[in-house]
Design a protein around this motif. Structure first.
Motif, short mmCIF file in Angstrom:
data_model
loop_
_atom_site.label_atom_id
_atom_site.label_comp_id
_atom_site.label_asym_id
_atom_site.label_seq_id
_atom_site.Cartn_x
_atom_site.Cartn_y
_atom_site.Cartn_z
N LEU A 1 34.74 53.93 32.32
CA LEU A 1 34.27 52.55 32.23
C LEU A 1 32.82 52.41 32.66
O LEU A 1 32.32 53.22 33.44
CB LEU A 1 35.14 51.64 33.11
N ASP A 2 32.20 51.34 32.20
CA ASP A 2 30.87 51.03 32.71
C ASP A 2 31.03 50.54 34.16
O ASP A 2 32.14 50.21 34.60
CB ASP A 2 30.18 49.97 31.83
N LYS A 3 29.93 50.52 34.88
CA LYS A 3 29.94 50.21 36.31
C LYS A 3 30.62 48.87 36.62
O LYS A 3 31.49 48.79 37.49
CB LYS A 3 28.51 50.21 36.83
N GLU A 4 30.27 47.81 35.92
CA GLU A 4 30.82 46.49 36.21
C GLU A 4 32.32 46.43 35.91
O GLU A 4 33.09 45.82 36.67
CB GLU A 4 30.07 45.40 35.44
N SER A 5 32.75 47.05 34.84
CA SER A 5 34.19 47.08 34.53
C SER A 5 34.95 47.89 35.57
O SER A 5 36.04 47.50 35.98
CB SER A 5 34.42 47.67 33.13
N ALA A 6 34.37 49.00 36.00
CA ALA A 6 35.01 49.83 37.02
C ALA A 6 35.16 49.05 38.32
O ALA A 6 36.20 49.10 38.98
CB ALA A 6 34.22 51.12 37.24
N ILE A 7 34.10 48.32 38.68
CA ILE A 7 34.16 47.49 39.90
C ILE A 7 35.28 46.45 39.77
O ILE A 7 36.05 46.24 40.71
CB ILE A 7 32.79 46.83 40.18
N ALA A 8 35.38 45.82 38.62
CA ALA A 8 36.43 44.81 38.41
C ALA A 8 37.82 45.43 38.54
O ALA A 8 38.72 44.82 39.13
CB ALA A 8 36.26 44.15 37.04
N VAL A 9 38.00 46.63 38.01
CA VAL A 9 39.30 47.30 38.12
C VAL A 9 39.63 47.59 39.58
O VAL A 9 40.73 47.32 40.06
CB VAL A 9 39.33 48.61 37.28
N VAL A 10 38.67 48.14 40.32
CA VAL A 10 38.91 48.48 41.73
C VAL A 10 39.14 47.21 42.55
O VAL A 10 39.99 47.19 43.44
CB VAL A 10 37.77 49.34 42.31
N GLU A 11 38.41 46.15 42.25
CA GLU A 11 38.65 44.88 42.96
C GLU A 11 40.07 44.37 42.70
O GLU A 11 40.73 43.87 43.61
CB GLU A 11 37.62 43.83 42.55
N ARG A 12 40.55 44.50 41.46
CA ARG A 12 41.91 44.08 41.13
C ARG A 12 42.93 44.95 41.87
O ARG A 12 43.90 44.44 42.45
CB ARG A 12 42.13 44.15 39.63
N ILE A 13 42.69 46.26 41.89
CA ILE A 13 43.58 47.17 42.61
C ILE A 13 43.58 46.82 44.09
O ILE A 13 44.63 46.76 44.73
CB ILE A 13 43.16 48.64 42.40
N ARG A 14 42.39 46.56 44.65
CA ARG A 14 42.28 46.23 46.07
C ARG A 14 43.05 44.95 46.40
O ARG A 14 43.74 44.88 47.40
CB ARG A 14 40.81 46.07 46.48
N ALA A 15 42.93 43.96 45.55
CA ALA A 15 43.64 42.70 45.78
C ALA A 15 45.15 42.93 45.78
O ALA A 15 45.88 42.37 46.62
CB ALA A 15 43.26 41.66 44.72
N ARG A 16 45.62 43.76 44.86
CA ARG A 16 47.06 44.06 44.79
C ARG A 16 47.51 44.83 46.03
O ARG A 16 48.57 44.57 46.59
CB ARG A 16 47.36 44.87 43.51
#
Length: 174
Positions: A104-119
């Motif tokens: 993924l591009d940087k911003e998409s990767a950050i969004a994925v990790v933020e979603r994982i972190r929230a879960r």
């Protein structure tokens, strides 16, 4: 771990129960380590009864059966606990997404990790509300440790993706 062992363990720990009661016990306790629904539990109880691991203690209205662990079932459970070497095999969609993040591009990767972190934070909050003095406290402690470790991973990964130096990282929230 098999569904059979989990059911034997619940019956041994809590006493005789119906399939419905066992499904509810799964939702309250084992759901964080092993998932099973009504459609899996009922047929397995029938097979376990045929194999002599549980017995129908009583039958109520509308065919509701109360199952109890038999001595053979208790011995199978004990043998599994003492002799079985867990495989340690893990099927984790979180780990798979972590593995594939570089695609993924940087911003998409950050969004994925933020979603994982929230879960992970949500799951940890649920576990922190559980009573550690009840049956299952060792699994609860393992889940709490894994949750905290997962949050630390997410914070470190987000810092790396954002290009922050260790001193620039915000303090981890728990």
């Amino acid at each position: 771990m098999s569904l059979r062992i989990a059911l034997l363990g619940l019956l041994d720990a809590t006493g005789p129960a119906s399939g419905y009661d066992l499904a509810k016990s799964f939702e309250r306790s084992l759901n964080h380590v092993w998932q099973a629904g009504h459609t899996q539990i009922y047929p397995e109880l029938v097979k376990m009864a045929a194999d002599g691991l549980v017995a129908v203690e009583s039958e109520g209205a509308r065919g509701r059966k109360i199952y109890a662990i038999t001595p053979e079932g208790a011995e199978r459970l004990r043998s599994w606990l003492i002799e079985h070497e867990p495989t340690g095999a893990i099927r984790s969609e979180v780990a798979l997404q972590a593995f594939l993040l570089p695609l993924l591009d940087k911003e998409s990767a950050i969004a994925v990790v933020e979603r994982i972190r929230a879960r992970l934070q949500q799951r940890l909050a649920v576990l922190e509300c559980k009573d550690p003095s009840k049956f299952g406290r060792y699994a609860l402690n393992l889940g709490l440790s894994q949750g905290r470790s997962g949050l630390a991973w997410a914070d470190e990964t987000l810092a790396e993706l954002r290009g922050l130096e260790p001193a620039d990282q915000p303090a981890p929230a728990t």
